[in-house]
Design a protein around this motif. Structure first.
Motif, PDB file in Angstrom:
ATOM      1  N   ILE A   1     -48.822  22.940  10.169  1.00 11.91           N
ATOM      2  CA  ILE A   1     -48.605  22.191  11.397  1.00 11.91           C
ATOM      3  C   ILE A   1     -48.676  20.692  11.109  1.00 11.91           C
ATOM      4  N   CYS A   2     -47.915  19.921  11.853  1.00 13.24           N
ATOM      5  CA  CYS A   2     -47.929  18.468  11.690  1.00 13.24           C
ATOM      6  C   CYS A   2     -49.242  17.908  12.233  1.00 13.24           C
ATOM      7  N   THR A   3     -49.933  17.130  11.441  1.00 11.82           N
ATOM      8  CA  THR A   3     -51.213  16.573  11.878  1.00 11.82           C
ATOM      9  C   THR A   3     -51.031  15.417  12.854  1.00 11.82           C
ATOM     10  N   VAL A   4     -49.809  14.919  12.981  1.00 12.13           N
ATOM     11  CA  VAL A   4     -49.545  13.791  13.881  1.00 12.13           C
ATOM     12  C   VAL A   4     -49.131  14.266  15.272  1.00 12.13           C
ATOM     13  N   CYS A   5     -48.170  15.200  15.338  1.00 14.27           N
ATOM     14  CA  CYS A   5     -47.635  15.608  16.649  1.00 14.27           C
ATOM     15  C   CYS A   5     -47.877  17.068  16.997  1.00 14.27           C
TER      16      CYS A   5
ATOM     17  N   ASN B   1     -56.820   7.093  23.046  1.00 16.68           N
ATOM     18  CA  ASN B   1     -56.286   7.137  24.409  1.00 16.68           C
ATOM     19  C   ASN B   1     -57.423   7.230  25.428  1.00 16.68           C
ATOM     20  N   SER B   2     -58.457   7.981  25.108  1.00 19.95           N
ATOM     21  CA  SER B   2     -59.592   8.132  26.021  1.00 19.95           C
ATOM     22  C   SER B   2     -60.408   6.852  26.137  1.00 19.95           C
ATOM     23  N   LEU B   3     -60.264   5.959  25.167  1.00 22.50           N
ATOM     24  CA  LEU B   3     -60.986   4.682  25.177  1.00 22.50           C
ATOM     25  C   LEU B   3     -60.218   3.575  25.897  1.00 22.50           C
TER      26      LEU B   3
ATOM     27  N   ILE C   1     -45.507   9.659  19.205  1.00 20.50           N
ATOM     28  CA  ILE C   1     -46.913   9.446  19.573  1.00 20.50           C
ATOM     29  C   ILE C   1     -47.008   8.858  20.981  1.00 20.50           C
ATOM     30  N   ALA C   2     -46.159   7.885  21.274  1.00 20.35           N
ATOM     31  CA  ALA C   2     -46.152   7.256  22.598  1.00 20.35           C
ATOM     32  C   ALA C   2     -45.723   8.252  23.674  1.00 20.35           C
ATOM     33  N   ASN C   3     -44.664   8.997  23.406  1.00 21.21           N
ATOM     34  CA  ASN C   3     -44.155   9.953  24.398  1.00 21.21           C
ATOM     35  C   ASN C   3     -45.188  11.017  24.746  1.00 21.21           C
ATOM     36  N   GLN C   4     -45.925  11.461  23.742  1.00 21.25           N
ATOM     37  CA  GLN C   4     -46.915  12.517  23.977  1.00 21.25           C
ATOM     38  C   GLN C   4     -48.065  12.055  24.872  1.00 21.25           C
TER      39      GLN C   4
END
Length: 211
Positions: free
Chosen positions: A3-7, A145-147, A190-193
């Motif tokens: 699996i891709c670790t980024v997306c 993102n949570s920060l 990354i932005a879209n997700q």
């Protein structure tokens, strides 16, 4: 790797073996990843960082960091609270921003393990030469993102990967702590997700806006 670790896409393909290291590439976001079996230990990672000649008062290093700071300063105000995420042992970027009147907290898993930041929100976060070190990029970007507060900014500096055929001899690949490499499309995914807005103000710089 499965699996891709980024997306987190499962369409990853073997990319290249070079100097005994296996690299994989995601068919969706085009991130290139070192096989996790070749990640170095935390102890070796920290020792490697301590070899970096990144002194706070080094003028050439401060000039280098200004490539990230200048486009960000157009987006933030003096009253905003910032975080230098992955600041290293010599947080020059935070020092520059503080001398310009900005408020900046520090976090680094090796040198400034300031865990109380994870219960807070920030108006801007900087990652200068950090994201290429992420063992688990998807989780790290979610953590960031949570920060981020509403209408906040994430500013990243990293050497973007360009043509695949250049990867084998790319100096950036040779650093044993660099385990993931990003293209422009990677950052767009990354932005879209995370529903972030994105722009690329200059070479190797990306700004995200969380609305």
């Amino acid at each position: 790797m499965k699996i891709c670790t980024v997306c987190k896409n499962n369409k990853i393909e073997f990319f290249l073996n070079v100097e005994g290291l296996d690299y994989w590439q995601c068919a969706l976001c085009k991130a290139t990843m070192l096989d996790p079996i070749k990640f170095i230990s935390s102890n070796k990672e920290k020792k490697h960082y301590l070899k970096h000649n990144n002194e706070i008062n080094d003028n050439s290093y401060r000039t280098f960091l200004s490539n990230l700071i200048e486009p960000l300063k157009d987006k933030i105000s003096i009253n905003d609270m910032g975080l230098d995420y992955g600041c290293g042992y010599a947080p020059a970027l935070a020092d520059i921003l503080r001398k310009d009147g900005f408020k900046v907290e520090l976090y680094d898993p090796f040198f400034f393990k300031n865990e109380n930041i994870f219960s807070r929100k920030f108006n801007f976060i900087t990652c200068a030469e950090v994201v290429e070190h992420f063992f688990k990029p998807y989780e790290e970007f979610n953590k960031i993102n949570s920060l981020l507060a509403t209408n906040s900014w994430l500013a990243i500096m990293t050497s973007f990967m360009t043509e695949d055929y250049l990867f084998k001899n790319w100096h950036y690949r040779r650093d044993p702590t660099h385990v993931v490499f990003y293209k422009k499309i990677t950052f767009k995914i990354i932005a879209n997700q995370r529903n972030w807005k994105i722009n690329f103000p200059s070479k190797n710089i990306v700004l995200f806006n969380k609305k």
